[in-house]
Motif scaffolding. Structure first.
Motif, PDB file in Angstrom:
ATOM      1  N   LEU A 253      99.106  81.417  32.113  1.00  0.00           N
ATOM      2  CA  LEU A 253      99.537  83.054  31.597  1.00  0.00           C
ATOM      3  C   LEU A 253      98.121  83.805  32.117  1.00  0.00           C
ATOM      4  CD1 LEU A 253     100.348  81.799  27.986  1.00  0.00           C
ATOM      5  CD2 LEU A 253     101.219  83.784  29.731  1.00  0.00           C
ATOM      6  N   VAL A 254      96.609  82.729  32.737  1.00  0.00           N
ATOM      7  CA  VAL A 254      95.634  83.013  32.641  1.00  0.00           C
ATOM      8  C   VAL A 254      96.141  84.059  33.967  1.00  0.00           C
ATOM      9  CG1 VAL A 254      92.838  82.812  32.636  1.00  0.00           C
ATOM     10  CG2 VAL A 254      94.271  81.845  30.528  1.00  0.00           C
ATOM     11  N   CYS A 255      96.162  83.117  34.921  1.00  0.00           N
ATOM     12  CA  CYS A 255      95.954  83.304  36.227  1.00  0.00           C
ATOM     13  C   CYS A 255      97.266  84.649  36.263  1.00  0.00           C
ATOM     14  CB  CYS A 255      97.224  82.328  37.437  1.00  0.00           C
ATOM     15  SG  CYS A 255      95.591  81.338  37.324  1.00  0.00           S
ATOM     16  N   SER A 256      98.245  84.840  36.260  1.00  0.00           N
ATOM     17  CA  SER A 256      99.178  86.007  36.168  1.00  0.00           C
ATOM     18  C   SER A 256      98.450  87.231  35.704  1.00  0.00           C
ATOM     19  CB  SER A 256      99.914  85.752  35.366  1.00  0.00           C
ATOM     20  OG  SER A 256     101.051  84.742  35.394  1.00  0.00           O
ATOM     21  N   TYR A 324      91.226  84.244  29.027  1.00  0.00           N
ATOM     22  CA  TYR A 324      91.434  82.646  28.237  1.00  0.00           C
ATOM     23  C   TYR A 324      91.935  82.914  26.879  1.00  0.00           C
ATOM     24  CZ  TYR A 324      90.532  77.989  28.295  1.00  0.00           C
ATOM     25  OH  TYR A 324      89.966  77.247  28.249  1.00  0.00           O
ATOM     26  N   THR A 325      90.714  83.588  26.434  1.00  0.00           N
ATOM     27  CA  THR A 325      90.563  83.191  24.800  1.00  0.00           C
ATOM     28  C   THR A 325      92.233  84.101  24.564  1.00  0.00           C
ATOM     29  OG1 THR A 325      88.159  83.903  25.301  1.00  0.00           O
ATOM     30  CG2 THR A 325      89.540  84.086  22.791  1.00  0.00           C
ATOM     31  N   ALA A 326      92.644  84.930  24.754  1.00  0.00           N
ATOM     32  CA  ALA A 326      93.669  85.695  24.617  1.00  0.00           C
ATOM     33  C   ALA A 326      94.511  85.230  24.791  1.00  0.00           C
ATOM     34  CB  ALA A 326      93.980  87.449  24.865  1.00  0.00           C
ATOM     35  N   ALA A 327      94.703  84.191  25.876  1.00  0.00           N
ATOM     36  CA  ALA A 327      96.184  83.930  26.319  1.00  0.00           C
ATOM     37  C   ALA A 327      96.991  83.141  25.784  1.00  0.00           C
ATOM     38  CB  ALA A 327      96.048  82.739  27.712  1.00  0.00           C
TER      39      ALA A 327
END
Length: 357
Positions: A253-256, A324-327
């Protein structure tokens, strides 16, 4: 047999700001007179050295009598002996409790005890702050700490009410109390690039997001304490790095979300799992006093230094921490989103403040 007697008669108590500063800096009467002479006071005022000496001694006597009132500023407002306008009273209090950031940085995280006070000669030599001024400032730190350590509610507000300090200065004292309470390590070599202002900003973020007093003023725990129940709950967040599926989904999710948006995408992809473990484990260890002490050491060693090594910009770090926090909101198996966001709010603020040379 005759003798000379200096007499001063008046109503309003006169406060010379220059002499007050010299007194606060710990200069003797003779040293203060010499500095006033070098500043050209005789030429400006058209007076004599003898009058200047008498004037300086008189101011020093006044400040020494006022000092017991400055230890509890509300008493200064209530007393009738010294007729001092309110704006002058505020100036006296603010300047008495102002401190040198170099000194505060040296003492940050140390126990405000007799043992620490004995080290002030060395601290004075390192910081260039006069020893008398060091002792006065140390005593102020200790006095404020003792006055508020058991009080409920927001720490800065309690300090502001008890000592009549302006909000920015009250917040700085709150940071000093917070560090003295939790005994965070600040003296290690790898932390020397951090200033008092950096640590104070981190303390304010941690109190604002983590302390029970800030979130619930009626709570039993003082604002300067990290709530044990909250620290214990942080262990639940370890599932983000111990559950392989969650870890992989989080990374995806973060990388996308960041692909094409940060300059260190390849480095992020390669180091994501190590960074995530570091960020989560810092919180998971905070139930142990020793790990609380190493909080800032861990952030620098395990997050800041690796990101610096990979040449992350502050903007890269900000974007990463935001996503990172939202994912985890989109991770079906993760049920601690509110706790996670409360934890990461302070971690993010600390890292962004600390991420500099």
């Amino acid at each position: 047999m005759s003798s000379d007697l200096d007499v001063f008669v008046g109503n309003t108590t006169l406060i010379d700001e220059e002499v007050y500063r010299l007194w606060l800096d710990g200069h003797s009467v003779a040293e203060a007179v010499a500095r006033r002479l070098r500043g050209g006071v005789l030429e400006r005022e058209g007076t004599s050295v003898a009058v200047l000496q008498s004037d300086t001694r008189d101011h020093y006597r006044t400040f020494q009598m006022l000092e017991r009132l400055l230890h509890a500023p509300p008493r200064l407002l209530q007393q009738l002996l010294f007729q001092i306008p309110p704006e002058r009273q505020a100036l006296l209090v603010q300047r008495y409790y102002a401190f040198d950031e170099a000194l505060a940085r040296e003492l940050l995280g140390k126990k405000l005890s007799k043992g620490t006070k004995k080290e002030l000669d060395e601290v004075s030599a390192r910081t260039g702050v006069g020893i008398r001024s060091c002792r006065r400032q140390f005593d102020n730190f200790k006095r404020v700490f003792k006055a508020v350590e058991e009080l409920r509610g927001p720490l800065a507000e309690n300090i502001q009410q008890l000592f009549l300090l302006p909000p920015p200065l009250a917040r700085d004292y709150a940071a000093i109390v917070f560090f003295a309470n939790s005994r965070f390590e600040t003296g290690k070599r790898r932390l020397q690039f951090l200033s008092f202002a950096d640590f104070a900003a981190c303390a304010q973020s941690m109190m604002g997001h983590w302390s029970q007093g800030a979130l619930a003023p009626e709570a039993a725990e003082p604002d300067g304490d990290l709530p044990k129940s909250f620290l214990q709950d942080l262990k639940e967040l370890k599932v983000l790095v111990t559950d392989k599926d969650l870890l992989d989904q989080h990374k995806s999710l973060v990388c996308s979300a960041l692909r094409g948006k940060i300059s260190v995408y390849n480095e992020l992809e390669a180091s994501f799992k190590a960074l995530s473990r570091a960020l989560v484990n810092v919180g998971g260890k905070l139930t142990h006093a020793r790990d609380v002490r190493d909080f800032f050491v861990d952030l620098v060693e395990k997050v800041i230094e690796p990101c610096r090594s990979d040449k992350w910009s502050p903007g890269d770090l900000r974007l990463f921490l935001t996503h990172y926090t939202a994912a985890p909101r989109n991770l079906p198996g993760f049920r601690h989103q509110a706790l996670w966001e409360r934890y990461m709010a302070a971690i993010t603020a600390c890292l962004l403040r600390m991420y500099h040379d």
